[in-house]
Design a protein around this motif. Structure first.
Motif, PDB file in Angstrom:
ATOM      1  N   ALA A   1       0.908  -1.202   0.045  1.00 15.61           N
ATOM      2  CA  ALA A   1       0.145   0.185   0.057  1.00 15.61           C
ATOM      3  C   ALA A   1       0.951   1.274   0.145  1.00 15.61           C
ATOM      4  O   ALA A   1       0.585   2.218  -0.767  1.00 15.61           O
ATOM      5  N   GLY A   2       1.857   1.293   0.756  1.00 16.54           N
ATOM      6  CA  GLY A   2       2.823   2.457   0.829  1.00 16.54           C
ATOM      7  C   GLY A   2       3.488   2.709  -0.461  1.00 16.54           C
ATOM      8  O   GLY A   2       3.518   3.710  -0.946  1.00 16.54           O
ATOM      9  N   VAL A   3       4.076   1.495  -1.174  1.00 19.59           N
ATOM     10  CA  VAL A   3       4.784   1.822  -2.697  1.00 19.59           C
ATOM     11  C   VAL A   3       3.363   2.047  -3.580  1.00 19.59           C
ATOM     12  O   VAL A   3       3.555   3.210  -4.275  1.00 19.59           O
TER      13      VAL A   3
ATOM     14  N   TYR B   1       0.973   4.087  -2.922  1.00 20.43           N
ATOM     15  CA  TYR B   1       0.784   5.546  -2.647  1.00 20.43           C
ATOM     16  C   TYR B   1       2.030   6.347  -3.367  1.00 20.43           C
ATOM     17  O   TYR B   1       1.656   7.381  -4.064  1.00 20.43           O
ATOM     18  N   LEU B   2       3.033   5.890  -3.285  1.00 21.37           N
ATOM     19  CA  LEU B   2       4.391   6.567  -3.966  1.00 21.37           C
ATOM     20  C   LEU B   2       4.079   6.575  -5.283  1.00 21.37           C
ATOM     21  O   LEU B   2       4.429   7.578  -5.972  1.00 21.37           O
ATOM     22  N   PHE B   3       3.623   5.388  -6.015  1.00 22.11           N
ATOM     23  CA  PHE B   3       3.509   5.509  -7.362  1.00 22.11           C
ATOM     24  C   PHE B   3       2.392   6.491  -7.899  1.00 22.11           C
ATOM     25  O   PHE B   3       2.371   7.193  -8.890  1.00 22.11           O
ATOM     26  N   SER B   4       1.337   6.719  -6.966  1.00 21.36           N
ATOM     27  CA  SER B   4       0.459   7.605  -6.968  1.00 21.36           C
ATOM     28  C   SER B   4       0.777   9.146  -7.353  1.00 21.36           C
ATOM     29  O   SER B   4       0.231   9.922  -8.121  1.00 21.36           O
ATOM     30  N   LEU B   5       1.779   9.392  -6.581  1.00 20.84           N
ATOM     31  CA  LEU B   5       2.380  10.633  -6.484  1.00 20.84           C
ATOM     32  C   LEU B   5       2.943  10.933  -8.044  1.00 20.84           C
ATOM     33  O   LEU B   5       3.011  12.221  -8.178  1.00 20.84           O
ATOM     34  N   GLY B   6       3.372  10.059  -8.607  1.00 23.29           N
ATOM     35  CA  GLY B   6       3.873  10.282 -10.054  1.00 23.29           C
ATOM     36  C   GLY B   6       3.141   9.945 -11.234  1.00 23.29           C
ATOM     37  O   GLY B   6       3.506   9.877 -12.449  1.00 23.29           O
ATOM     38  N   SER B   7       1.968   9.778 -10.839  1.00 25.72           N
ATOM     39  CA  SER B   7       1.033   9.417 -12.008  1.00 25.72           C
ATOM     40  C   SER B   7       0.728  10.790 -12.839  1.00 25.72           C
ATOM     41  O   SER B   7       0.763  11.772 -12.446  1.00 25.72           O
ATOM     42  N   PHE B   8       0.402  10.536 -13.973  1.00 25.02           N
ATOM     43  CA  PHE B   8       0.344  11.741 -14.892  1.00 25.02           C
ATOM     44  C   PHE B   8      -1.231  12.090 -14.987  1.00 25.02           C
ATOM     45  O   PHE B   8      -1.531  13.293 -15.373  1.00 25.02           O
ATOM     46  N   TRP B   9      -2.073  11.266 -14.552  1.00 27.56           N
ATOM     47  CA  TRP B   9      -3.489  11.648 -14.671  1.00 27.56           C
ATOM     48  C   TRP B   9      -4.083  11.742 -13.195  1.00 27.56           C
ATOM     49  O   TRP B   9      -4.007  10.875 -12.199  1.00 27.56           O
ATOM     50  N   LEU B  10      -5.018  12.721 -13.150  1.00 27.58           N
ATOM     51  CA  LEU B  10      -5.678  12.978 -11.894  1.00 27.58           C
ATOM     52  C   LEU B  10      -6.566  11.913 -11.474  1.00 27.58           C
ATOM     53  O   LEU B  10      -6.623  11.398 -10.578  1.00 27.58           O
ATOM     54  N   LEU B  11      -7.260  11.274 -12.445  1.00 32.36           N
ATOM     55  CA  LEU B  11      -8.275  10.309 -12.337  1.00 32.36           C
ATOM     56  C   LEU B  11      -7.419   8.980 -11.563  1.00 32.36           C
ATOM     57  O   LEU B  11      -7.673   8.369 -10.756  1.00 32.36           O
TER      58      LEU B  11
ATOM     59  N   THR C   1      -4.656   6.547  -5.022  1.00 30.67           N
ATOM     60  CA  THR C   1      -4.774   6.790  -3.487  1.00 30.67           C
ATOM     61  C   THR C   1      -5.930   6.137  -2.647  1.00 30.67           C
ATOM     62  O   THR C   1      -5.713   5.839  -1.536  1.00 30.67           O
ATOM     63  N   PHE C   2      -7.187   6.040  -3.291  1.00 28.28           N
ATOM     64  CA  PHE C   2      -7.996   5.157  -2.914  1.00 28.28           C
ATOM     65  C   PHE C   2      -7.544   3.922  -2.605  1.00 28.28           C
ATOM     66  O   PHE C   2      -7.833   3.107  -1.471  1.00 28.28           O
ATOM     67  N   LEU C   3      -7.071   3.189  -3.632  1.00 27.00           N
ATOM     68  CA  LEU C   3      -6.488   1.634  -3.405  1.00 27.00           C
ATOM     69  C   LEU C   3      -5.509   1.547  -2.289  1.00 27.00           C
ATOM     70  O   LEU C   3      -5.718   0.585  -1.511  1.00 27.00           O
TER      71      LEU C   3
ATOM     72  N   PHE D   1     -13.320   6.743   2.628  1.00 30.38           N
ATOM     73  CA  PHE D   1     -12.525   6.531   1.273  1.00 30.38           C
ATOM     74  C   PHE D   1     -13.609   6.421   0.209  1.00 30.38           C
ATOM     75  O   PHE D   1     -13.277   6.900  -0.891  1.00 30.38           O
ATOM     76  N   ALA D   2     -14.669   5.767   0.404  1.00 31.21           N
ATOM     77  CA  ALA D   2     -15.745   5.484  -0.708  1.00 31.21           C
ATOM     78  C   ALA D   2     -16.583   6.880  -0.431  1.00 31.21           C
ATOM     79  O   ALA D   2     -17.243   7.175  -1.621  1.00 31.21           O
TER      80      ALA D   2
END
Length: 587
Positions: free
Chosen positions: A252-254, A256-266, A272-274, A333-334
């Motif tokens: 989950a921590g990894v 979240y770190l991947f989400s910070l570098g995503s190119f798309w808000l959706l 982040t939710f996952l 979250f939901a």
């Protein structure tokens, strides 16, 4: 496990449980305080907009999904603009790019209430989506609650924000990834999204799980080197049990770190939710494993009879952890409105209670059985028509191993409403037998047997001498009946049978030594000449009765009160020759 470690484990469980429970309560109190602070005159009636524009979160997510599916006509419906055609389409694309590059990744910050966040320092009809910092200054991406024509109010991207979108867009560069991927992955679409938008999340998920596993292995390697000689085997078992939950937490921590570098808000919202959901699931899993370990420790250190209480408590604690995790996940979250859910459950709960009243009855019956403890695991009992050993007390039924070695499942509701006889709880066994002696036994032989039986019971070390009673109780159809009554000082049935066997064998020896024997149902036919009645004694009896009649002393239907007083206590008892009569004379 040491006492310190046990208390530490209990403290960890308490802290985790308190955090999960109080977070929901604090959010509820905070929400009430926010609405009171805004002094909203009354709650507005909400409605379900077909496009999801009833809430700020629905507007942002709905707009991004419409653009990704290239449904620009639908995307324009989320904008407060008069532009149409190519200009409106270009504006939607630019807004999407701005949100993807500079938008917030926290979905929880997007309000799910129709009235929006009333504590953001903005007017009640406005909501901040993100803050964008550019060379020309800082801009706020705003939503505004508007009402067009006679339609209900909906949330739209404000016209003020849309006027600044082209200026912000000029400073944003296209994602470098799209220019470096093959055209087959960027041009071909699946469900409205390019293929690489499906492949990339899958690879990210696999990579996150792999990284989580690597981090867990490294963490355990370091821990085992440092605490190998400080914890016992049970501590190592506990560490091994939480290994898989730790993989979920690190993954989950990894993510979240991947989400910070995503190119798309959706995508950032999704990751982040996952990650939040996986972290909550990992913590809940750890709580469940710790409860299981604590239950096993208590079962080993407590009596076996307390196992049912421990298991029921562990089951309830695990259920509480799962329910708390679901509430936190749904609410935070939901974005599900739990007030409406609870209201619906309150109405539907009545119908469910009527439909499942037997199940509820059995559940509470199990709770009462565990806490009231009429029976425990391993007890030999009789419940109604069932007799056997209790093997398991569950939430719905109790398992009884019968004497035929079959297992009977008795519903707890039924078990708590019937009389239960627990043989394991008795402190002694009743020894009660009737000896049938032959009619040829003389009175003195019977006296000898009675005295010998009393002495036998008094002398036996496993018999409670204060409860000994041996009496000649009557003349049976084919025997002289002697009752032997006493309590044996044993609690186990097998030990009682051994004592009873020893006593009965000694009784047989005693009866044999007295020259008597045991009778059995029989009839003896005597072939003799009838000598008739004794004429002399018959005459004496008739003269005595005639004398009573002449003197008006006939004792029928009762003796006269004076005669009763005269006869009272004149019979020698104990009889002459008895040990007790000698003591009486000495007194």
């Amino acid at each position: 496990m040491s006492t310190i470690r046990k208390h530490t484990m209990g403290l960890i469980l308490a802290v985790i449980s308190c955090l999960m429970i109080t977070s929901g309560a604090w959010a509820a109190v905070k929400g009430e305080g926010d609405q009171a602070g805004k002094a909203v005159p009354q709650a507005e009636e909400s409605f379900d907009d077909p496009l999801g524009r009833s809430t700020p979160q629905g507007t942002v997510v709905g707009f991004l999904r419409a653009v990704e599916r290239e449904d620009y006509e639908r995307a324009i419906e989320y904008l407060d603009t008069r532009q149409r055609g190519k200009n409106a389409r270009q504006l939607a694309l630019e807004l999407q790019r701005v949100l993807d590059e500079r938008g917030s990744a926290s979905r929880a910050r997007l309000s799910t209430k129709p009235e929006g966040d009333l504590d953001d320092g903005l007017p009640a009809q406005k909501e901040v989506v993100a803050s964008v910092k550019t060379k020309r200054g800082q801009y706020k991406i705003l939503l505004e609650r508007l009402q067009k024509d006679d339609s209900p109010k909906v949330w739209l991207f404000s016209s003020e924000t849309l006027r600044s979108v082209p200026q912000i867009y000029e400073e944003i560069e296209a994602p470098w990834l799209e220019g470096r991927l093959p055209a087959a992955l960027t041009e071909n679409r699946l469900a409205g999204l390019p293929l690489y938008r499906w492949i990339l999340p899958l690879l990210m998920l696999l990579a996150a799980v792999f990284c989580g596993w690597i981090l867990t292995v490294l963490c355990y390697a370091l821990l085992q080197k440092s605490i190998r000689h400080r914890v016992d085997e049970l501590g190592l078992i506990t560490l091994r049990r939480i290994r898989k939950p730790l993989v979920v937490l690190f993954s989950a921590g990894v993510i979240y770190l991947f989400s910070l570098g995503s190119f798309w808000l959706l995508d950032r919202l999704f990751w982040t939710f996952l990650s939040s959901t996986m972290a909550l699931a990992g913590l809940t899993w750890i709580c469940i494993q710790l409860v299981d370990v604590a239950a096993e420790i208590l079962e080993k250190r407590r009596p076996e009879a307390a196992s049912a209480v421990i298991r029921l408590s562990a089951t309830l604690l695990k259920a509480l952890a799962v329910i708390t995790a679901l509430v936190v996940s749904f609410h935070y979250f939901a974005g599900i409105n739990l007030t409406a859910v609870v209201a619906g459950l309150g109405i539907g709960g009545i119908a469910v209670a009527f439909a499942a009243q037997k199940t509820i009855e059995n559940f509470f019956g199990g709770v009462f059985l565990v806490w009231d403890k009429p029976i425990r695991l391993g007890d030999f009992c009789k419940a109604g028509e069932y007799m056997g050993t209790v093997e398991h007390i569950g939430l719905r039924s109790t398992q009884i191993r019968t004497l035929n070695r079959t297992v009977t499942f008795v519903p707890n509701g039924q078990l708590s409403s019937i009389a239960v006889e627990n043989f394991t709880l008795r402190d002694r066994f009743l020894l009660r037998h009737t000896l049938n002696l032959r009619y040829e036994t003389t009175a003195d032989q019977l006296r000898f047997i009675l005295a010998g039986l009393r002495e036998l019971l008094y002398r036996h070390p496993r018999v409670d001498s204060a409860t000994v009673r041996v009496r000649f109780i009557g003349f049976g159809q084919s025997s002289l009946d002697v009752e032997m009554f006493a309590y044996v000082l044993e609690t186990e049935h097998g030990s009682y049978l051994a004592v009873q066997e020893d006593l009965l064998l000694r009784v047989m020896d005693l009866v044999e030594s007295a020259g008597s024997g045991f009778a059995f149902p029989s009839r003896t036919l005597y072939m003799t000449r009838d000598g008739g009645l004794d004429a002399k004694r018959k005459g004496e009896a008739s003269e005595t009765v005639q004398r009573w009649r002449t003197r008006s002393e006939l004792p029928f239907p009762e003796h006269a009160p004076g005669k009763v007083a005269q006869l009272d206590g004149t019979l020698d008892y104990p009889p002459d020759g008895s040990v007790l009569s000698e003591k009486k004379e000495e007194d």
